[in-house]
Design a protein around this motif. Structure first.
Motif, PDB file in Angstrom:
ATOM      1  N   GLN A 123       0.834  -1.203   0.000  1.00 11.58           N
ATOM      2  CA  GLN A 123       0.000   0.000   0.000  1.00 11.58           C
ATOM      3  C   GLN A 123       0.867   1.252   0.000  1.00 11.58           C
ATOM      4  O   GLN A 123       0.569   2.232  -0.698  1.00 11.58           O
ATOM      5  N   VAL A 124       1.936   1.227   0.776  1.00  8.80           N
ATOM      6  CA  VAL A 124       2.829   2.375   0.844  1.00  8.80           C
ATOM      7  C   VAL A 124       3.540   2.590  -0.497  1.00  8.80           C
ATOM      8  O   VAL A 124       3.600   3.717  -1.011  1.00  8.80           O
ATOM      9  N   SER A 125       4.055   1.521  -1.075  1.00 11.33           N
ATOM     10  CA  SER A 125       4.796   1.667  -2.333  1.00 11.33           C
ATOM     11  C   SER A 125       3.879   2.116  -3.471  1.00 11.33           C
ATOM     12  O   SER A 125       4.279   2.933  -4.321  1.00 11.33           O
ATOM     13  N   THR A 126       2.652   1.635  -3.482  1.00  5.60           N
ATOM     14  CA  THR A 126       1.704   2.071  -4.511  1.00  5.60           C
ATOM     15  C   THR A 126       1.349   3.546  -4.333  1.00  5.60           C
ATOM     16  O   THR A 126       1.223   4.292  -5.311  1.00  5.60           O
ATOM     17  N   VAL A 135       8.870  -0.219  -5.061  1.00  4.93           N
ATOM     18  CA  VAL A 135       8.900   1.055  -5.779  1.00  4.93           C
ATOM     19  C   VAL A 135       9.818   0.962  -6.990  1.00  4.93           C
ATOM     20  O   VAL A 135       9.478   1.440  -8.088  1.00  4.93           O
ATOM     21  N   ILE A 136      10.974   0.357  -6.824  1.00  2.87           N
ATOM     22  CA  ILE A 136      11.894   0.204  -7.957  1.00  2.87           C
ATOM     23  C   ILE A 136      11.226  -0.595  -9.073  1.00  2.87           C
ATOM     24  O   ILE A 136      11.319  -0.232 -10.258  1.00  2.87           O
ATOM     25  N   ALA A 137      10.544  -1.670  -8.701  1.00  4.70           N
ATOM     26  CA  ALA A 137       9.857  -2.477  -9.713  1.00  4.70           C
ATOM     27  C   ALA A 137       8.779  -1.668 -10.422  1.00  4.70           C
ATOM     28  O   ALA A 137       8.620  -1.757 -11.651  1.00  4.70           O
ATOM     29  N   ASP A 138       8.029  -0.867  -9.662  1.00  7.00           N
ATOM     30  CA  ASP A 138       6.997  -0.032 -10.271  1.00  7.00           C
ATOM     31  C   ASP A 138       7.605   0.949 -11.266  1.00  7.00           C
ATOM     32  O   ASP A 138       7.145   1.071 -12.407  1.00  7.00           O
ATOM     33  N   VAL A 139       8.633   1.667 -10.835  1.00 10.25           N
ATOM     34  CA  VAL A 139       9.228   2.700 -11.686  1.00 10.25           C
ATOM     35  C   VAL A 139       9.813   2.080 -12.957  1.00 10.25           C
ATOM     36  O   VAL A 139       9.666   2.636 -14.056  1.00 10.25           O
ATOM     37  N   LYS A 140      10.455   0.942 -12.816  1.00  7.24           N
ATOM     38  CA  LYS A 140      11.032   0.290 -13.992  1.00  7.24           C
ATOM     39  C   LYS A 140       9.965  -0.211 -14.965  1.00  7.24           C
ATOM     40  O   LYS A 140      10.249  -0.413 -16.150  1.00  7.24           O
ATOM     41  N   ALA A 172      27.082  13.419  -1.138  1.00  6.98           N
ATOM     42  CA  ALA A 172      27.412  12.241  -0.332  1.00  6.98           C
ATOM     43  C   ALA A 172      26.226  11.747   0.487  1.00  6.98           C
ATOM     44  O   ALA A 172      26.164  10.554   0.828  1.00  6.98           O
ATOM     45  N   ASP A 173      25.293  12.619   0.823  1.00 10.12           N
ATOM     46  CA  ASP A 173      24.171  12.214   1.668  1.00 10.12           C
ATOM     47  C   ASP A 173      22.910  11.899   0.861  1.00 10.12           C
ATOM     48  O   ASP A 173      21.797  11.911   1.382  1.00 10.12           O
ATOM     49  N   ALA A 174      23.084  11.627  -0.436  1.00 10.38           N
ATOM     50  CA  ALA A 174      21.952  11.260  -1.287  1.00 10.38           C
ATOM     51  C   ALA A 174      22.359  10.141  -2.237  1.00 10.38           C
ATOM     52  O   ALA A 174      23.512  10.047  -2.650  1.00 10.38           O
ATOM     53  N   GLU A 175      21.372   9.311  -2.577  1.00 11.49           N
ATOM     54  CA  GLU A 175      21.613   8.217  -3.527  1.00 11.49           C
ATOM     55  C   GLU A 175      20.370   8.046  -4.393  1.00 11.49           C
ATOM     56  O   GLU A 175      19.246   7.979  -3.873  1.00 11.49           O
ATOM     57  N   ILE A 176      20.566   7.992  -5.694  1.00  7.30           N
ATOM     58  CA  ILE A 176      19.457   7.715  -6.605  1.00  7.30           C
ATOM     59  C   ILE A 176      19.363   6.206  -6.782  1.00  7.30           C
ATOM     60  O   ILE A 176      20.303   5.569  -7.254  1.00  7.30           O
ATOM     61  N   ILE A 177      18.225   5.647  -6.370  1.00  9.24           N
ATOM     62  CA  ILE A 177      18.088   4.173  -6.426  1.00  9.24           C
ATOM     63  C   ILE A 177      17.355   3.711  -7.685  1.00  9.24           C
ATOM     64  O   ILE A 177      17.410   2.530  -8.035  1.00  9.24           O
ATOM     65  N   VAL A 178      16.672   4.619  -8.362  1.00  7.40           N
ATOM     66  CA  VAL A 178      16.064   4.277  -9.647  1.00  7.40           C
ATOM     67  C   VAL A 178      15.786   5.580 -10.376  1.00  7.40           C
ATOM     68  O   VAL A 178      15.515   6.620  -9.766  1.00  7.40           O
ATOM     69  N   GLY A 179      15.903   5.559 -11.705  1.00 10.51           N
ATOM     70  CA  GLY A 179      15.707   6.768 -12.495  1.00 10.51           C
ATOM     71  C   GLY A 179      16.975   7.584 -12.579  1.00 10.51           C
ATOM     72  O   GLY A 179      18.087   7.044 -12.556  1.00 10.51           O
ATOM     73  N   GLY A 180      16.812   8.894 -12.711  1.00 13.02           N
ATOM     74  CA  GLY A 180      17.968   9.790 -12.742  1.00 13.02           C
ATOM     75  C   GLY A 180      18.386  10.227 -14.123  1.00 13.02           C
ATOM     76  O   GLY A 180      19.327  11.013 -14.274  1.00 13.02           O
TER      77      GLY A 180
END
Length: 541
Positions: free
Chosen positions: A310-313, A347-352, A389-397
């Motif tokens: 529910q949260v990821s959607t 979330v990564i699966a959704d975005v991809k 240094a305090d941020a990371e893109i885990i999908v997209g970008g």
């Protein structure tokens, strides 16, 4: 002529069509899309019922295909703006005196025109002008605008029915007058429904309006104008001008007859307008009403008891529908450590899985952002996140503006809860997530409340009712529209009146009676049936 206490049709929300493959509405909107795409229209201003062309034109293009011209629009001179003001004030003489049921009939007819013969056209125009998918266009330019028009008529009658008590010796009655002067409506690019509602809601209450649409929405605003004209809005009641916002605003706010601002747009612009109105206050015949719905930095906060899917959607829909270009879009999320692995994966699966491209291809979930300025700003924040240094893109970008202004939906994870993209409104398909320790629930709620200047929308996910109660209390002032176990977007007229406070606006709740109250100036009338003839009271003996 007969008189009566008239009951208007009961307002109901317009059903959302699904545009499934093979459906008649899908066929109709695609045909309308192709026709408008190739039409190359010339859009005049509308002043005192006349089409006004200045020859000073600008080009309209789809954000997803910026080299293609949809046509041109004409920009106002100062004389045009003054003519619109003068014409509105002249039109007010008759419009303010028109019986309410006649005004109601005009806007109820407008609703039915959009629901029927104009539906495909206004949706297609919104798809082209604002690069909305058909579903986002349908819930906006068709359904929400229809709902605004229908419900506002019902709300108007409810307001008029609110009357004070009387006695046998005196009859007390309230008259709900329009404001004395004219209203200035400034509307945004992102919602065709807002563009129609801001001038229409004030006009419904008997006011006259000078309307300036966003330059990026003029193509679909033209359809709204056509609807209003066919519905019977009299000449001069809603005048429409385009062009230099500073010149237009300066001309409007110099007028002693300026009586109200109905605004949706950026917080900075709204504050500047408020300041300018304040500086001009001694010029005005009346204290202007100032109504604004502005920015947001809207949140999703999940408790450890929440359902991860529910949260990821909620993140996937709330952050990325219409490319995050909603003032209510989820743009900062707070996820507990124990829930994060599942939410991250989902979330990564959704975005991809998102398809990106033109809204004409109805399999696309993501289209383009509105213009190059927005694209460049978003790209700069994405580039900064790649380097910080305090941020990371885990999908997209990724991003590409060679054909259209396409920003890949991007998820940033930060170790700093006050990281810039946790605080700054980006207005694009970028969401930032902060992962907190499970036992820091209360601390995190205070963090949510204290981060940023806005207070528009927010959502809390939890299966623990004590945790929900705690969130409702601590976040009391953090959002004007607060959602429990739902994404923070998608307010429905008549169900969830919309607006926020703090830096998000005046919270006058579009889609409710509360907004319409702002466009009236009540007059109390007391009629005494037998008047006294002696000044002496009994206490005088």
């Amino acid at each position: 002529m007969g008189k009566g206490f008239y009951e208007v049709p009961v307002a109901v929300n317009e059903p959302v069509k699904d545009y499934a493959p093979g459906s008649p509405e899908r066929k109709a909107v695609l045909e309308a899309y192709k026709e408008l795409y190739n039409a190359n229209i010339d859009v005049p201003m509308y002043i005192n019922g006349q089409e006004v062309r200045t020859g000073d034109t600008a080009t309209m293009s789809p954000p997803h295909e910026h080299q293609h011209s949809l046509g041109t629009y004409h920009r106002a001179t100062q004389a045009n703006v003054q003519s619109a003001i003068d014409g509105a004030l002249e039109a007010r003489k008759a419009w303010s005196q028109m019986p309410w049921e006649q005004r109601a009939g005009i806007f109820l007819r407008a609703a039915e025109l959009i629901a029927g013969p104009y539906r495909a056209k206004i949706n297609a125009a919104t798809m082209l002008a604002q690069s909305k998918t058909i579903y986002q266009a349908e819930i906006d330019s068709a359904c929400e605008l229809i709902d605004f028009l229908r419900f506002n008529v019902q709300f108007m009658t409810e307001i008029y029915a609110e009357q004070p008590e009387s006695t046998s010796g005196a009859w007390n009655r309230l008259e709900y007058r329009p404001l004395e002067g004219f209203i200035y409506a400034i509307t945004p690019f992102n919602f065709t429904a807002i563009a129609g509602n801001l001038p229409a809601s004030a006009a419904l209450m008997g006011n006259v309006v000078l309307w300036k649409p966003s330059d990026s929405q003029i193509f679909s605003a033209k359809v709204i104008i056509d609807v209003f004209r066919e519905a019977g809005v009299p000449d001069g009641v809603i005048n429409v001008v385009y062009g230099d916002p500073v010149m237009i605003t300066n001309t409007v706010l110099e007028s002693p007859d300026f009586s109200g601002l109905h605004f949706t747009g950026s917080t900075h612009v709204f504050k500047s307008l408020w300041k300018q109105i304040g500086e001009n206050i001694f010029k005005y015949k009346t204290y202007p009403r100032i109504v604004g719905e502005t920015g947001g930095k809207d949140f999703i906060v999940a408790h450890k008891s929440a359902n991860s899917k529910q949260v990821s959607t909620a993140i996937s829909r709330g952050a990325f529908e219409f490319q995050g270009q909603k003032c209510s879009a989820a743009s900062r999320c707070y996820i507990p450590q124990s829930l994060w692995p599942a939410v991250k994966e989902e979330v990564i699966a959704d975005v991809k899985s998102f398809k990106i491209g033109s809204p004409e291809d109805m399999s696309n979930f993501i289209t383009a952002v509105i213009h190059e300025g927005s694209f460049d700003k978003l790209a700069s924040y994405i580039d900064a996140a790649k380097a910080d240094a305090d941020a990371e893109i885990i999908v997209g970008g990724n991003y590409d503006k060679s054909k259209g202004y396409f920003i890949e939906p991007t998820v940033i994870v930060t170790s700093n809860p006050k990281y810039t993209t946790m605080c700054t409104e980006l207005f694009g398909p970028v969401v930032t997530i902060f992962v907190y320790e499970d036992d820091a629930w209360e601390e995190t709620l205070h963090l949510v409340d204290e981060t940023g200047e806005y207070a528009l929308t927010g959502a809390v996910f939890s299966e623990d009712r004590y945790a929900l109660d705690q969130a409702v209390k601590i976040l009391e002032n953090a959002a004007g529209n607060f959602y429990i176990n739902d994404k923070p977007t998608g307010a429905v007229v008549g169900q969830q009146p919309f607006g926020g406070a703090r830096g998000s606006g005046t919270n006058d709740k579009a889609g409710s009676k509360l907004n319409l109250y702002r466009w009236i100036s009540p007059r109390m009338v007391k009629e005494t049936f037998v008047s006294p003839t002696d000044y002496r009271y009994p206490f005088l003996g």
